[in-house]
Enzyme design. Structure first.
Site, PDB file in Angstrom:
ATOM      1  N   GLU A 341      -9.834  -0.640  -2.990  1.00 24.65           N
ATOM      2  CA  GLU A 341      -9.998   0.514  -3.980  1.00 24.65           C
ATOM      3  C   GLU A 341      -9.768  -0.478  -5.421  1.00 24.65           C
ATOM      4  O   GLU A 341      -9.549   0.217  -6.428  1.00 24.65           O
ATOM      5  CB  GLU A 341      -9.189   1.518  -3.992  1.00 24.65           C
ATOM      6  CG  GLU A 341      -7.508   1.112  -4.206  1.00 24.65           C
ATOM      7  CD  GLU A 341      -6.533   0.684  -2.835  1.00 24.65           C
ATOM      8  OE1 GLU A 341      -5.667   0.747  -2.679  1.00 24.65           O
ATOM      9  OE2 GLU A 341      -7.725   0.416  -1.599  1.00 24.65           O
ATOM     10  N   HIS A 365     -13.128   7.441   0.914  1.00 26.47           N
ATOM     11  CA  HIS A 365     -11.443   6.744   0.966  1.00 26.47           C
ATOM     12  C   HIS A 365     -11.324   6.154  -0.286  1.00 26.47           C
ATOM     13  O   HIS A 365     -10.523   6.322  -1.225  1.00 26.47           O
ATOM     14  CB  HIS A 365     -11.253   6.279   1.825  1.00 26.47           C
ATOM     15  CG  HIS A 365      -9.828   5.930   2.166  1.00 26.47           C
ATOM     16  ND1 HIS A 365      -8.692   6.499   2.798  1.00 26.47           N
ATOM     17  CD2 HIS A 365      -9.416   4.687   1.522  1.00 26.47           C
ATOM     18  CE1 HIS A 365      -7.697   5.771   2.775  1.00 26.47           C
ATOM     19  NE2 HIS A 365      -8.195   4.639   1.859  1.00 26.47           N
ATOM     20  N   GLU A 366     -12.054   5.095  -0.688  1.00 25.89           N
ATOM     21  CA  GLU A 366     -12.013   4.201  -1.907  1.00 25.89           C
ATOM     22  C   GLU A 366     -12.240   5.035  -3.150  1.00 25.89           C
ATOM     23  O   GLU A 366     -11.382   4.811  -4.251  1.00 25.89           O
ATOM     24  CB  GLU A 366     -12.743   3.253  -1.597  1.00 25.89           C
ATOM     25  CG  GLU A 366     -12.696   2.389  -0.368  1.00 25.89           C
ATOM     26  CD  GLU A 366     -11.323   1.893   0.089  1.00 25.89           C
ATOM     27  OE1 GLU A 366     -10.654   1.724  -1.123  1.00 25.89           O
ATOM     28  OE2 GLU A 366     -11.228   1.876   1.127  1.00 25.89           O
ATOM     29  N   HIS A 369      -8.868   6.610  -3.971  1.00 24.06           N
ATOM     30  CA  HIS A 369      -7.903   5.956  -4.654  1.00 24.06           C
ATOM     31  C   HIS A 369      -7.800   6.006  -6.275  1.00 24.06           C
ATOM     32  O   HIS A 369      -6.995   5.508  -6.629  1.00 24.06           O
ATOM     33  CB  HIS A 369      -7.896   4.528  -3.783  1.00 24.06           C
ATOM     34  CG  HIS A 369      -7.265   4.373  -2.904  1.00 24.06           C
ATOM     35  ND1 HIS A 369      -5.882   4.327  -2.634  1.00 24.06           N
ATOM     36  CD2 HIS A 369      -7.746   3.738  -1.582  1.00 24.06           C
ATOM     37  CE1 HIS A 369      -5.599   3.877  -1.471  1.00 24.06           C
ATOM     38  NE2 HIS A 369      -6.458   3.613  -0.819  1.00 24.06           N
ATOM     39  N   GLU A 388      -1.677   5.644   0.429  1.00 23.54           N
ATOM     40  CA  GLU A 388      -2.622   6.069   1.476  1.00 23.54           C
ATOM     41  C   GLU A 388      -2.520   7.302   2.063  1.00 23.54           C
ATOM     42  O   GLU A 388      -3.738   7.827   2.394  1.00 23.54           O
ATOM     43  CB  GLU A 388      -2.381   4.768   2.609  1.00 23.54           C
ATOM     44  CG  GLU A 388      -2.552   3.547   1.985  1.00 23.54           C
ATOM     45  CD  GLU A 388      -3.891   3.306   1.520  1.00 23.54           C
ATOM     46  OE1 GLU A 388      -5.025   4.103   1.717  1.00 23.54           O
ATOM     47  OE2 GLU A 388      -4.189   2.014   0.905  1.00 23.54           O
ATOM     48  N   ASP A 446       2.698  -7.169   4.554  1.00 27.23           N
ATOM     49  CA  ASP A 446       1.513  -7.482   5.696  1.00 27.23           C
ATOM     50  C   ASP A 446       2.064  -7.077   7.138  1.00 27.23           C
ATOM     51  O   ASP A 446       1.253  -6.595   7.848  1.00 27.23           O
ATOM     52  CB  ASP A 446       1.271  -8.903   5.417  1.00 27.23           C
ATOM     53  CG  ASP A 446       0.624  -9.085   4.232  1.00 27.23           C
ATOM     54  OD1 ASP A 446       0.040  -8.311   3.447  1.00 27.23           O
ATOM     55  OD2 ASP A 446       0.278 -10.282   3.829  1.00 27.23           O
ATOM     56  N   TYR A 454      -1.083   6.050   6.335  1.00 30.51           N
ATOM     57  CA  TYR A 454      -2.223   6.731   6.263  1.00 30.51           C
ATOM     58  C   TYR A 454      -2.494   8.033   6.898  1.00 30.51           C
ATOM     59  O   TYR A 454      -2.587   9.150   6.465  1.00 30.51           O
ATOM     60  CB  TYR A 454      -3.573   6.022   6.765  1.00 30.51           C
ATOM     61  CG  TYR A 454      -4.088   4.680   6.160  1.00 30.51           C
ATOM     62  CD1 TYR A 454      -4.976   4.478   5.332  1.00 30.51           C
ATOM     63  CD2 TYR A 454      -3.030   3.513   6.395  1.00 30.51           C
ATOM     64  CE1 TYR A 454      -5.135   3.177   4.740  1.00 30.51           C
ATOM     65  CE2 TYR A 454      -3.389   2.068   5.670  1.00 30.51           C
ATOM     66  CZ  TYR A 454      -4.453   2.272   4.840  1.00 30.51           C
ATOM     67  OH  TYR A 454      -4.809   1.068   4.434  1.00 30.51           O
TER      68      TYR A 454
END
Length: 685
Positions: A341, A365-366, A369, A388, A446, A454
């Protein structure tokens, strides 16, 4: 020699020999500590001029000067466990990047000038995050003068990076402070992907792009690499004149081989983004374009033709769009995510090009954001669900307004299927990471990344929406929440306070007592409460999964039920449910071939369909189709697809050697975050 001169010499000596984290201010008292430090009693660092009884010259020459230390990292900072920066003492207000793009050396060279706001009197040092960055000089800019300042870089914490310490003059006061750092990136910077011409569609020009989320901006520039800090930025980028440069900002000016960018809305470091290649664009709307290589740009324009409608729908839900421009850049196949995003310029994977717009929901979705994540941001990645979970929640509402309420509920139920698979596989040995709010004290973002924030997060929000009376009640709260915390970075308690503040005086205040925050935020596994969804569309996929898992091939061949017409999204969900079924009767080559024939899977261009089919082939242990599986794994390096494929192959003894061999042969084409996670999936790290 004066004390000041000796201190200056010690600073130069320390930098030259990689002696970092030094806090000794008096050089006359430091000799013993220096010797102990260099003798390797604390770390394997040696200086050839310091002798050690019983230690040969040969040994001295072979000892490493610098080495990454493998150890439990603890919390690097008080505000953010993954960042050394101290936003409670100093924050970045504005940054100017001056970069020259070196394709031959695969480096960015230049400088960054930060304007800081000092929040504490007599601040002795600035701590910044770096990772494999070669700092050449640090300068304090004050009153038209440039004053060199001492700097030190600490040992690296594995997968996290290093601490850059900038020493400030005594008596530094609160207020504005400008510092320039001259540096260059490593040719293996974790946030940068360099493609040679042969790795691009056009085959004539190189390509470079970044991916800074979650904590990889520190490999591109020395910065406060924490979402707790937001800053505006400008950039001047020198690049090959035949290529186009794009950033997560608006283009201010272009000359031959040089582009100037400006981002006037404050953003966290992970949203700094750059891409340079032989790119062209097509319009999608009044303030939106799609960028890609020439060979696919028209297909991209068709695939994402509903972008302007999605943007308008999101604005109706969330409030004014503050970023002015919304462009898409369709990335090379090595891009590791479905989308990123980046403000003004969303990056999306080419695996969305299904030919029928069926996977364009990722763009919704993006777009979401732009409010949830970019405008209101999690303070650190322990609260990643605030980014998310909210975004999936808003994304589903965009889908609902464009396609209907049944599709909204079907999408959220399908997400729960994916969440269940994540818990069964990826997080099977780390259930603590299935909490909505996680502890990243000894875990990098990460490694903690999964679908939990999400889908568990969006389910929590749907539960709250239903509890308080549905969309007509909850959507006004959502807009109020986004307005309240716009341009800020927050934690979960801030969201909780906003909810209580909004509903405290209304007739819904009694509902606040019903929310078990501890259960939702700290329980492991699936959401503790599944809201009531419309299940009419998902019941079809449930029945199909049950049918295919319990019936033999002979019983299925003439079964009319398997030939009923279903949507592409129902097909994807059905295949996902079939993967999650514990026992499948006759899961063999004949059943796989019947599946392919019934739903025309072999001819599908839909990456989500191909991905699920390949996982069923692995589960059926069809070793004769191993080359086909490897080919799919090599067709893109989107982590959503390649990680489960490699995990499944690693659990198949006959196929694991081929999977490992293939991974080692192609990992140089992957981004660092993808390599890092797959190495762990394959047991190589």
């Amino acid at each position: 020699m004066s004390v000041a001169k000796r201190v200056q010499q010690w600073a130069t000596f320390a930098r030259t020999w990689h002696i970092y984290d030094c806090t000794w201010q008096n050089p006359f008292e430091s000799a013993r500590l220096v010797k102990t430090h260099l003798m390797g009693l604390h770390k394997p660092i040696y200086h050839p001029m310091i002798s050690r009884r019983g230690l040969s010259t040969t040994l001295l020459k072979t000892q490493p000067i610098y080495q990454v230390q493998k150890r439990k990292m603890g919390r690097l900072g008080t505000v953010d466990p993954s960042s050394y920066s101290q936003p409670e003492l100093i924050t970045t207000e504005h940054s100017f990047f001056n970069w020259k793009v070196d394709f031959e050396g695969t480096k960015l060279q230049g400088s960054v000038q930060h304007r800081f706001n000092v929040l504490a009197n007599n601040l002795e040092k600035i701590l910044l995050d770096v990772r494999d960055i070669n700092v050449k000089n640090a300068t304090l800019l004050a009153g038209g003068n440039e004053v060199p300042i001492n700097y030190f870089i600490s040992d690296a914490v594995e997968d996290m990076g290093q601490k850059l310490t900038l020493e400030l003059p005594a008596g530094t006061a609160k207020g504005s402070l400008n510092v320039r750092i001259d540096y260059e990136t490593s040719n293996s910077a974790s946030a940068l992907q360099w493609l040679n011409p042969a790795q691009t569609l056009g085959k004539e020009h190189p390509y470079m792009f970044s991916q800074c989320q979650a904590i990889h901006a520190r490999s591109v520039l020395p910065c406060q690499d924490t979402p707790a800090v937001k800053f505006t930025y400008e950039a001047e980028v020198e690049h090959p004149k035949e290529l186009t440069a794009l950033m997560s900002a608006l283009i201010e000016k272009k000359t031959e081989g040089k582009t100037h960018f400006k981002q006037e809305v404050p953003i966290p470091a992970y949203l700094v983004a750059i891409a340079i290649g032989k790119l062209v664009s097509r319009p999608l709307g009044p303030n939106s374009n799609v960028w890609a290589e020439e060979a696919i740009v028209d297909a991209c324009a068709e695939e994402f033709s509903e972008t302007a409608t999605m943007l308008k729908t999101a604005s109706d839900l969330c409030g004014p769009y503050v970023w002015k421009q919304y462009d898409l850049l369709v990335m090379p196949p090595s891009f590791p995510f479905g989308g990123m995003e980046n403000p003004c310029l969303t990056f999306v994977t080419p695996t969305l090009l299904a030919g029928d717009k069926s996977l364009a929901d990722v763009v919704a979705h993006e777009i979401a954001h732009s409010w949830t994540g970019n405008l209101v941001t999690n303070k650190n990645f322990e609260h990643f669900w605030l980014n998310e979970g909210f975004t999936v929640f808003v994304e589903s509402k965009i889908v609902g307004r464009m396609q209907g309420a049944k599709e909204l509920d079907f999408k959220m139920l399908s997400n729960l299927t994916d969440l269940q698979e994540c818990l069964r596989t990826q997080l099977s040995t780390t259930p603590e990471l299935s909490k909505l709010v996680v502890d990243l004290t000894n875990c990098g973002p990460d490694d903690a990344f999964s679908s939990v924030p999400y889908f568990k997060g969006s389910t929590f929000l749907r539960y709250l929406e239903d509890l308080f009376g549905g969309p007509s009640v909850f959507e006004p709260f959502l807009r109020d929440y986004l307005k309240k915390y716009a341009y800020k970075s927050i934690e979960t308690n801030d969201f909780k306070e906003a909810l209580y503040e909004y509903f405290k005086d209304g007739h819904k205040k009694d509902k606040l007592i019903e929310v078990d925050w501890q259960l939702w935020l700290t329980s492991e596994g699936m959401p503790p409460i599944i809201p009531k969804f419309d299940e009419s569309l998902v019941n079809v996929t449930k029945n199909l999964a049950k049918l295919w898992s319990t019936k033999s091939v002979a019983e299925l061949v003439d079964n009319a039920e398997i030939k009923q017409k279903i949507s592409i999204h129902q097909l994807i969900d059905f295949l996902g449910k079939l993967i999650e079924t514990t026992d499948i009767v006759d899961l063999n080559e004949a059943k796989i071939e019947l599946l392919e024939k019934t739903y025309n899977l072999q001819n599908s261009k839909n990456a989500e369909v191909r991905f699920r089919l390949n996982r069923l082939i692995i589960r059926a242990r069809l070793i004769n189709r191993l080359d086909e599986l490897i080919e799919f794994a090599n067709s893109n390096f989107r982590m959503k697809f390649c990680r489960p494929i490699y995990r499944d192959l690693a659990a198949w003894p006959e196929a694991k050697p081929a999977a490992v061999k293939n991974f080692l042969s192609v990992k140089d084409q992957m981004m660092a975050v993808c390599v890092h996670t797959i190495e762990k999936d394959l047991g190589l790290k």
